[in-house]
Design an enzyme around this catalytic site. Structure first.
Site, PDB file in Angstrom:
ATOM      1  N   HIS A 133      43.652  49.918 -80.283  1.00  0.00           N
ATOM      2  CA  HIS A 133      43.442  50.150 -78.849  1.00  0.00           C
ATOM      3  C   HIS A 133      42.612  51.404 -78.637  1.00  0.00           C
ATOM      4  O   HIS A 133      42.483  52.234 -79.541  1.00  0.00           O
ATOM      5  CB  HIS A 133      44.761  50.258 -78.072  1.00  0.00           C
ATOM      6  CG  HIS A 133      45.657  51.380 -78.513  1.00  0.00           C
ATOM      7  ND1 HIS A 133      46.607  51.230 -79.487  1.00  0.00           N
ATOM      8  CD2 HIS A 133      45.735  52.676 -78.108  1.00  0.00           C
ATOM      9  CE1 HIS A 133      47.243  52.376 -79.654  1.00  0.00           C
ATOM     10  NE2 HIS A 133      46.733  53.275 -78.847  1.00  0.00           N
ATOM     11  N   HIS A 148      42.016  58.824 -76.731  1.00  0.00           N
ATOM     12  CA  HIS A 148      42.057  58.621 -78.184  1.00  0.00           C
ATOM     13  C   HIS A 148      41.682  57.190 -78.538  1.00  0.00           C
ATOM     14  O   HIS A 148      41.669  56.302 -77.683  1.00  0.00           O
ATOM     15  CB  HIS A 148      43.418  58.984 -78.780  1.00  0.00           C
ATOM     16  CG  HIS A 148      44.582  58.132 -78.355  1.00  0.00           C
ATOM     17  ND1 HIS A 148      45.409  58.451 -77.321  1.00  0.00           N
ATOM     18  CD2 HIS A 148      45.064  56.967 -78.858  1.00  0.00           C
ATOM     19  CE1 HIS A 148      46.357  57.534 -77.195  1.00  0.00           C
ATOM     20  NE2 HIS A 148      46.169  56.607 -78.117  1.00  0.00           N
ATOM     21  N   GLU A 198      44.387  58.084 -83.554  1.00  0.00           N
ATOM     22  CA  GLU A 198      45.750  57.590 -83.808  1.00  0.00           C
ATOM     23  C   GLU A 198      45.653  56.546 -84.907  1.00  0.00           C
ATOM     24  O   GLU A 198      44.731  55.734 -84.931  1.00  0.00           O
ATOM     25  CB  GLU A 198      46.315  56.954 -82.527  1.00  0.00           C
ATOM     26  CG  GLU A 198      47.725  56.407 -82.678  1.00  0.00           C
ATOM     27  CD  GLU A 198      48.292  55.800 -81.402  1.00  0.00           C
ATOM     28  OE1 GLU A 198      47.520  55.526 -80.466  1.00  0.00           O
ATOM     29  OE2 GLU A 198      49.521  55.592 -81.352  1.00  0.00           O
TER      30      GLU A 198
HETATM   31 CO    CO Z   1      47.635  55.112 -78.524  1.00  0.00          CO
END
Ligand code: CO
Length: 134
Positions: A7, A79, A130
């Site tokens: 994502h 992010h 991440e």
């Molecule tokens: Co995230």
């Protein structure tokens, strides 16, 4: 080491307004809001054919996205999340390579119920990264 983009996360000052914008203006499917007190955010997922967009709003005192929104009051890209097969092996490789893992260095359970880690943006060209084990 890296797999698919899981994502991309966008910090927003008003989650309800951002949800309406993605749903009504962009015509996307948006999930119900989910409060994640351990991560200091409330999140919705925008479901796309090839990935997801997370819209993040601060939750509670000391939210990790509060300072980001102070600097970017209209919101902004926060992010990018890459999938990894083995998060402990990825963490060990990164630490051995001199990269900085944020927090305790131990994976936490993220918004999708899977272990996640965050890497210092200064080590990755100004982008908070991440990693999520899938
Ligand atoms: Co995230």
């Amino acid at each position: 080491m890296l797999g698919r983009v899981n994502h991309i996360a966008i910090a927003v000052p008003d989650l309800a307004a951002a949800t309406a914008s993605y749903r009504d203006t962009l015509g996307a499917t948006v999930s119900a809001a989910q409060a994640l007190p351990e991560h200091g955010v409330t999140v919705v997922f925008v479901e796309l054919p090839n990935t997801k967009i997370e819209l993040l709003e601060p939750l509670g005192e000391g939210s990790p996205i509060a300072a980001f929104l102070d600097k970017n009051p209209a919101g902004g890209m926060h992010h990018i999340c890459y999938e990894v097969a083995d998060i402990q092996a990825a963490r060990d490789h990164l630490l051995a390579s001199g990269a900085r893992v944020l927090g305790s260095g131990e994976p936490k359970i993220g918004a999708h119920g899977k272990p996640v880690l965050f890497l210092h943006p200064k080590d990755f060209f100004g982008t908070l990264v991440e990693l999520e084990q899938v």
